[in-house]
Design a protein around this motif. Structure first.
Motif, PDB file in Angstrom:
ATOM      1  N   LEU A 161       8.300  28.568 -20.421  1.00  0.00           N
ATOM      2  CA  LEU A 161       8.400  28.048 -19.058  1.00  0.00           C
ATOM      3  C   LEU A 161       7.165  27.222 -18.713  1.00  0.00           C
ATOM      4  N   LEU A 162       6.013  27.687 -19.182  1.00  0.00           N
ATOM      5  CA  LEU A 162       4.780  26.936 -18.960  1.00  0.00           C
ATOM      6  C   LEU A 162       4.867  25.559 -19.608  1.00  0.00           C
ATOM      7  N   ALA A 163       5.458  25.508 -20.797  1.00  0.00           N
ATOM      8  CA  ALA A 163       5.623  24.228 -21.491  1.00  0.00           C
ATOM      9  C   ALA A 163       6.476  23.271 -20.663  1.00  0.00           C
ATOM     10  N   GLY A 164       7.439  23.813 -19.922  1.00  0.00           N
ATOM     11  CA  GLY A 164       8.264  22.974 -19.053  1.00  0.00           C
ATOM     12  C   GLY A 164       7.440  22.328 -17.953  1.00  0.00           C
ATOM     13  N   HIS A 165       6.529  23.104 -17.347  1.00  0.00           N
ATOM     14  CA  HIS A 165       5.646  22.550 -16.316  1.00  0.00           C
ATOM     15  C   HIS A 165       4.759  21.451 -16.907  1.00  0.00           C
ATOM     16  N   VAL A 166       4.222  21.728 -18.094  1.00  0.00           N
ATOM     17  CA  VAL A 166       3.343  20.756 -18.759  1.00  0.00           C
ATOM     18  C   VAL A 166       4.107  19.474 -19.072  1.00  0.00           C
ATOM     19  N   LEU A 167       5.358  19.616 -19.498  1.00  0.00           N
ATOM     20  CA  LEU A 167       6.172  18.448 -19.843  1.00  0.00           C
ATOM     21  C   LEU A 167       6.383  17.542 -18.633  1.00  0.00           C
ATOM     22  N   ILE A 168       6.597  18.137 -17.465  1.00  0.00           N
ATOM     23  CA  ILE A 168       6.772  17.342 -16.243  1.00  0.00           C
ATOM     24  C   ILE A 168       5.505  16.531 -15.956  1.00  0.00           C
ATOM     25  N   ILE A 169       4.352  17.189 -16.083  1.00  0.00           N
ATOM     26  CA  ILE A 169       3.077  16.523 -15.806  1.00  0.00           C
ATOM     27  C   ILE A 169       2.806  15.415 -16.821  1.00  0.00           C
TER      28      ILE A 169
END
Length: 223
Positions: free
Chosen positions: A7-15
């Motif tokens: 899930l953290l990787a998803g946030h990073v991907l957006i950024i």
């Protein structure tokens, strides 16, 4: 249950998507549009990761024990977010995740407003507010980094670090937008239209001069 680091990787991907759009010439037609579109995504990523940290905080206080926040190496968001002494804003007593949500929501409002009407009178004010607010966020990030290094003895929260990254990137983008605003590059269409009008005025003036046009004089000027 989905691993928290996925899930953290998803946030990073957006950024990262926002950064890529903002600094790539392959998207949109102007630098202003690219920066504002990229900034909107970066702030969205900051908002979602802040929401996630707030959720972890509430989950711990409701259930206690393991809150499902994965740890690896020196990163252990559970140990940081579950710590009531350091995971709350001094004086206010609110979780840092909730404050992050408010901050990124405010910055997002500013960015979207400027994107909607980039020639409004309040644009410079909004960009200044975004620049100062995100800069203040960097100071808060430095304070929280101190907390992780000293009181929490080198225990870091990966979710918090991603939120800090989003704020730093937003600060850089607001700075670039402030420098761009007021220049010809801010609105190429309006700038070109103004140049065309000026060129027509010069040609009209030149034609009048070449055709022997004499400016009418008043009685006072004749005397």
């Amino acid at each position: 249950m989905v691993d928290s680091n996925l899930l953290l990787a998803g946030h990073v991907l957006i950024i990262l998507s926002g950064i890529f759009i903002a600094f790539s010439n392959n998207f949109l037609s102007t630098q202003r549009e690219r920066l504002l579109a990229g900034l909107s995504l970066v702030l969205l990523g900051g908002f979602t990761v802040s929401t996630h940290t707030w959720w972890f905080h509430n989950k711990y206080h409701e259930l206690g024990g393991n809150i499902g926040c994965s740890a690896f190496g020196s990163f252990s968001c559970g140990d940081v977010l579950a710590n009531s002494d350091w995971n709350t804003v001094p004086v206010l007593g609110l979780p840092w995740g909730l404050m992050g949500m408010f901050a990124f929501a405010l910055l997002g409002f500013l960015a979207l407003s400027v994107r909607k009407d980039h020639n409004a009178k309040w644009v410079k004010t909004y960009l200044d507010i975004g620049y100062v607010a995100s800069g203040f966020g960097i100071l808060i990030a430095l304070y929280l980094l101190y907390v992780e290094i000293i009181p929490l003895e080198m225990t870091f929260c990966q979710y918090c670090s991603v939120a800090h990254l989003a704020d730093i990137v937003a600060f850089v983008m607001f700075m670039k937008l402030r420098k761009l605003q007021g220049t010809d590059q801010w609105d190429l269409v309006a700038s070109q239209a103004a140049k065309d009008v000026k060129a027509k005025d010069i040609k009209r003036s030149q034609r009048k001069k070449n055709s022997g046009f004499v400016k009418p004089t008043t009685r006072d000027e004749e005397e």
